[in-house]
Design an enzyme around this catalytic site. Structure first.
Site, PDB file in Angstrom:
ATOM      1  N   HIS A   1      71.726  32.920  55.883  1.00  0.00           N
ATOM      2  CA  HIS A   1      70.836  33.874  55.217  1.00  0.00           C
ATOM      3  C   HIS A   1      69.361  33.527  55.408  1.00  0.00           C
ATOM      4  CE1 HIS A   1      71.126  30.894  51.798  1.00  0.00           C
ATOM      5  NE2 HIS A   1      69.867  31.234  51.657  1.00  0.00           N
TER       6      HIS A   1
ATOM      7  N   ASP B   1      78.065  30.995  55.819  1.00  0.00           N
ATOM      8  CA  ASP B   1      76.629  30.955  55.531  1.00  0.00           C
ATOM      9  C   ASP B   1      75.954  29.781  56.230  1.00  0.00           C
ATOM     10  OD1 ASP B   1      74.231  31.821  54.550  1.00  0.00           O
ATOM     11  OD2 ASP B   1      74.462  30.881  52.587  1.00  0.00           O
TER      12      ASP B   1
ATOM     13  N   SER C   1      67.005  26.339  50.772  1.00  0.00           N
ATOM     14  CA  SER C   1      68.212  26.728  51.495  1.00  0.00           C
ATOM     15  C   SER C   1      68.184  26.178  52.917  1.00  0.00           C
ATOM     16  CB  SER C   1      68.336  28.253  51.543  1.00  0.00           C
ATOM     17  OG  SER C   1      68.592  28.776  50.263  1.00  0.00           O
TER      18      SER C   1
END
Length: 379
Positions: free
Chosen positions: A118, A148, A225
């Site tokens: 993402h 992911d 992230s």
């Protein structure tokens, strides 16, 4: 012997002994002991994690992405007269560039970087900023929404890679550090502990694979992230991927993809251009207490085979519907979620041992994992 004579014979040695004892206590305070005073060997854990940060920090990078976003059309754009006038003006549709940010981890000398899907999804340009100040355009090797995870590659010399730890041996209470680029302020380190292991949850991407997440209370914010979750020695345990509250700091609930799963995904992407999950050719569900009693099982741990595919790996190994799988390669399958996650991380060609219960008898067979057959197109 008179009392006076006794005092004369013992006074001097006593005074000397008290003086020596006082000197020892002065120079060696640990000899004092006493309740509430820990001995030197009772202190555990370092007072600083600077060594771990110095080892892992240079391998963590900041990632900046850019993607073109069409500007919102005028409300009257669909009106035929307005559209006619707009087309006659021959004005090209303008686009604005949107920036995104995240983190990544250099995992090989030849420039491979692990990050989240993402973070780089739909990016038209990816720029990597190293801890030493160097910048590089990154190539997207491949990405997988189900896990992911994404793999980038940069072409720079003298890269510092991160040492990989063993997330399967991580225990609740272990000290961990989260290294990343929260809110774009630059590389930041936060400290916490492993709050839980084996959190079988769907990831924050668009896929549906259940993963064995590591849960931590280290502060993780937007921009972290794709960054590194490391142990107290600076070894990579996982890739920080999500927080419980996506709108901001989670207040102590964040998750990381274990490093062993991340590397398996990376190897698939590099070798095959995509993730190739292993397939045993079964459908299974969790063993409920009612099913455990019905099948005369000692506990509700495991998954029960509800369907099996002809000529699949499990079929060839002799498994049947109704068998209860309790272990794969010696690792316990405690519930249905863990079973689904374990099967998703198997790799085609791997040979695994499967321990199962059939009619109250425990058996073990070997199966060669294959890739799930793709559906045939109908002409």
């Amino acid at each position: 012997m008179s009392p006076k004579q006794i005092l004369q014979d013992w006074a001097a040695p006593a005074v000397i002994g008290l003086a020596v004892a006082g000197a020892l206590l002065l120079f060696f305070p640990q000899l004092r002991g006493g309740p509430g005073t820990p001995e030197a060997d009772e202190w555990q854990g370092p007072v600083s994690y600077a060594r771990a940060v110095s080892l892992a920090g240079p391998a963590v990078v900041n990632i900046y992405t850019r993607q073109a976003v069409p500007q919102r059309r005028h409300p009257l754009f669909n009106d035929p007269l307005f559209r006619h006038l707009f087309d006659n003006m021959n004005v090209p549709q303008r686009e604005r560039m949107q920036s995104n940010l995240g983190s990544g981890v250099i995992v090989s000398d030849d420039g491979y970087i692990l990050t989240n899907h993402h973070v780089v999804d739909q990016a038209e340009a990816i720029v990597v900023l190293l801890a030493d100040g160097r910048e590089a355009q990154a190539q997207l090797v491949g990405s997988d929404a189900d896990f992911d995870l994404a793999v980038l590659k940069i072409d720079l010399p003298n890269l510092t890679t991160i040492e990989v730890g063993d997330p399967e041996r991580t225990q609740v209470g272990d000290v961990v550090l989260a290294i990343g680029n929260p809110f774009g302020v630059g590389q930041t380190v936060t400290q916490g502990i492993i709050s839980a292991t084996g959190r079988y949850l769907e990831n924050s991407g668009t896929g549906s694979y259940l993963q064995n997440f590591l849960q931590t209370d280290a502060a993780v914010n937007p921009g972290n992230s794709g960054g590194a979750l490391v142990d107290a020695r600076g070894r990579l345990l996982g890739i920080n991927t999500s927080i419980l509250n996506q709108s901001g700091y989670s207040g102590g609930i964040s998750f990381a993809i274990p490093a062993n799963i991340a590397f398996k995904v990376m190897q698939d992407i590099i070798e095959f251009g995509r993730v190739v999950p292993g397939w045993l050719g079964i459908e299974a569900s969790a063993v409920t207490p009612q099913l455990a009693r019905a099948f005369d099982l000692g506990s509700s741990n495991g998954v029960i085979i509800t369907a099996i595919y002809d000529q699949g790996p499990a079929f060839d190994a002799g498994l049947k519907p109704g068998d209860v799988i309790t272990h794969i390669d010696g690792l316990p399958i405690n519930d249905g979620k863990r079973g689904v996650a374990a099967m998703a991380t198997l790799r085609p060609g791997d040979t695994v041992s499967i321990t199962f219960v059939r009619k109250g008898e425990t058996q073990t067979v070997s199966a060669t994992v294959s890739e799930k057959p793709r559906p045939q197109r109908q002409s």
